[in-house]
Scaffold this motif. Structure first.
Motif, short mmCIF file in Angstrom:
data_model
loop_
_atom_site.label_atom_id
_atom_site.label_comp_id
_atom_site.label_asym_id
_atom_site.label_seq_id
_atom_site.Cartn_x
_atom_site.Cartn_y
_atom_site.Cartn_z
N ARG A 263 32.18 9.15 -35.04
CA ARG A 263 31.73 9.56 -36.36
C ARG A 263 31.91 8.40 -37.33
O ARG A 263 32.84 7.61 -37.18
CB ARG A 263 32.56 10.76 -36.87
CG ARG A 263 32.45 12.01 -36.01
CD ARG A 263 33.33 13.13 -36.56
NE ARG A 263 34.74 12.77 -36.53
CZ ARG A 263 35.56 12.83 -37.57
NH1 ARG A 263 35.12 13.24 -38.75
NH2 ARG A 263 36.84 12.52 -37.44
N THR A 264 31.01 8.28 -38.29
CA THR A 264 31.12 7.24 -39.31
C THR A 264 30.99 7.87 -40.69
O THR A 264 30.38 8.94 -40.85
CB THR A 264 30.04 6.16 -39.15
OG1 THR A 264 28.74 6.76 -39.29
CG2 THR A 264 30.16 5.49 -37.78
N ALA A 265 31.56 7.20 -41.66
CA ALA A 265 31.48 7.70 -43.04
C ALA A 265 31.71 6.55 -44.00
O ALA A 265 32.29 5.51 -43.64
CB ALA A 265 32.52 8.80 -43.28
N THR A 266 31.25 6.72 -45.21
CA THR A 266 31.50 5.75 -46.28
C THR A 266 32.09 6.48 -47.48
O THR A 266 31.80 7.66 -47.71
CB THR A 266 30.23 5.01 -46.70
OG1 THR A 266 29.24 5.97 -47.13
CG2 THR A 266 29.67 4.19 -45.55
N PHE A 267 32.91 5.76 -48.21
CA PHE A 267 33.57 6.31 -49.39
C PHE A 267 33.57 5.24 -50.48
O PHE A 267 33.36 4.06 -50.21
CB PHE A 267 35.02 6.70 -49.07
CG PHE A 267 35.15 7.59 -47.87
CD1 PHE A 267 35.09 8.97 -48.00
CD2 PHE A 267 35.34 7.05 -46.60
CE1 PHE A 267 35.20 9.79 -46.89
CE2 PHE A 267 35.46 7.87 -45.49
CZ PHE A 267 35.39 9.24 -45.63
N THR A 268 33.81 5.66 -51.69
CA THR A 268 33.96 4.73 -52.80
C THR A 268 35.31 4.94 -53.46
O THR A 268 35.65 6.07 -53.83
CB THR A 268 32.85 4.92 -53.85
OG1 THR A 268 31.57 4.69 -53.24
CG2 THR A 268 33.03 3.95 -55.01
N VAL A 269 36.08 3.87 -53.55
CA VAL A 269 37.35 3.89 -54.26
C VAL A 269 37.11 3.33 -55.64
O VAL A 269 36.75 2.15 -55.79
CB VAL A 269 38.42 3.07 -53.52
CG1 VAL A 269 39.71 3.00 -54.35
CG2 VAL A 269 38.70 3.67 -52.16
N SER A 270 37.25 4.14 -56.67
CA SER A 270 37.07 3.69 -58.06
C SER A 270 38.42 3.48 -58.72
O SER A 270 39.32 4.32 -58.61
CB SER A 270 36.26 4.73 -58.85
OG SER A 270 34.96 4.88 -58.32
N ARG A 271 38.53 2.35 -59.39
CA ARG A 271 39.76 2.03 -60.10
C ARG A 271 39.42 1.49 -61.48
O ARG A 271 38.39 0.83 -61.66
CB ARG A 271 40.60 0.99 -59.34
CG ARG A 271 41.12 1.47 -58.00
CD ARG A 271 42.21 2.51 -58.17
NE ARG A 271 42.75 2.98 -56.91
CZ ARG A 271 42.34 4.05 -56.25
NH1 ARG A 271 41.33 4.77 -56.75
NH2 ARG A 271 42.90 4.41 -55.11
N THR A 272 40.27 1.75 -62.45
CA THR A 272 40.10 1.21 -63.80
C THR A 272 41.23 0.22 -64.05
O THR A 272 42.40 0.62 -64.13
CB THR A 272 40.13 2.35 -64.84
OG1 THR A 272 39.10 3.30 -64.52
CG2 THR A 272 39.87 1.80 -66.23
N TRP A 273 40.86 -1.06 -64.13
CA TRP A 273 41.86 -2.13 -64.18
C TRP A 273 41.66 -3.02 -65.40
O TRP A 273 40.54 -3.20 -65.90
CB TRP A 273 41.77 -3.00 -62.94
CG TRP A 273 42.30 -2.40 -61.69
CD1 TRP A 273 42.98 -1.22 -61.54
CD2 TRP A 273 42.20 -2.96 -60.37
NE1 TRP A 273 43.31 -1.02 -60.22
CE2 TRP A 273 42.85 -2.05 -59.48
CE3 TRP A 273 41.63 -4.12 -59.85
CZ2 TRP A 273 42.94 -2.30 -58.11
CZ3 TRP A 273 41.72 -4.36 -58.49
CH2 TRP A 273 42.37 -3.47 -57.62
#
Length: 247
Positions: free
Chosen positions: A179-189
């Motif tokens: 299985r494959t998947a993609t995600f987005t990690v959002s950060r406010t820096w």
């Protein structure tokens, strides 16, 4: 093949400024895990993945080739850290329900590691390998980021970095029910936080070693007028593959 260690020299920065991973990633990995008794986090670094697994498993083994990284790793009663190569470990046969590798498989002798996985995994255990690519900034900042990545420090990346850019497409994954998947990690820096993250890059450290100057300082001065004095939203693209180990 000798293991490659690009992070012991700045283990303190790595522990402070690398991103962590979203709950959605762990939910994706755990979906097919047959039991929650034992997990192995390989190339654990500062232990961020091992710590997340410790909330989900009775016992977590976490290994890395960098003793300096392990000294700084987050401690939990059910996490056991030790120095070990990925391809040759002290673990008994058929030990683990889950094996994880975050942002590290491209440094391994991949066939040898997968052979070791088959030895130490329980039948039906899950192997999950993931990484994250070049950070996305604002539309105005992205061209400057890409220029820094490709041109200013591009010659200082190890060849293995190419596997991150193509999302491990050229690295074999001979397991079942993939299985494959993609995600987005959002950060406010803040800008300072972002620049310190860049200083954890292996290519930046190599540039500093060869040229005796910090390319991030100059880059920060270039982008500061656009960044401003406040915070910016950053997005890290995470890609993951998971499969079952039959034997």
């Amino acid at each position: 093949m000798n293991p490659i260690d690009r992070f012991s020299g700045h283990a303190d920065l790595y522990a402070q400024y690398r991103i962590d991973y979203p709950d959605e990633l762990y939910a994706f990995i755990m979906a097919d895990v047959p039991d929650n008794q034992t997990a192995w986090d390989c190339a654990t670094g500062n232990g961020q993945v091992a710590t997340a697994l410790a909330d989900r498993f009775a016992q977590v083994e976490a290994t890395d080739i960098s003793e300096k990284q392990l000294i700084l790793a987050t401690k939990r009663p059910n996490i056991h850290y030790q120095v070990s190569r990925a391809e040759q470990t002290p673990f008994a046969d058929h030990t683990f329900d889950l094996i994880t590798v975050g942002q590290a498989i491209h440094w391994f002798d991949v066939p040898a590691f997968h052979q070791e996985v088959r030895r130490v995994a329980k039948p039906g255990a899950v192997l999950a390998e993931w990484g994250y690519g070049l950070v996305a900034l604002s539309d105005e900042l992205n061209p400057l980021m890409l220029d820094f990545y490709r041109n200013r420090i591009g010659p200082y990346w190890d060849p293995q970095r190419g596997h991150i850019d193509n999302r491990y497409a050229d690295l074999a994954f001979p397991f079942a029910d993939v299985r494959t998947a993609t995600f987005t990690v959002s950060r406010t820096w803040t800008l300072e936080r972002f620049l310190n993250y860049l200083r954890t890059w292996s290519a930046v450290r190599q540039y500093m070693f060869e040229n005796e100057e910090d390319p991030v300082t100059d880059f920060g001065e270039r982008i500061q007028p656009i960044w401003g004095d406040g915070e910016q939203i950053l997005r890290f693209p995470v890609f993951c593959r998971a499969g079952k180990v039959s034997s």
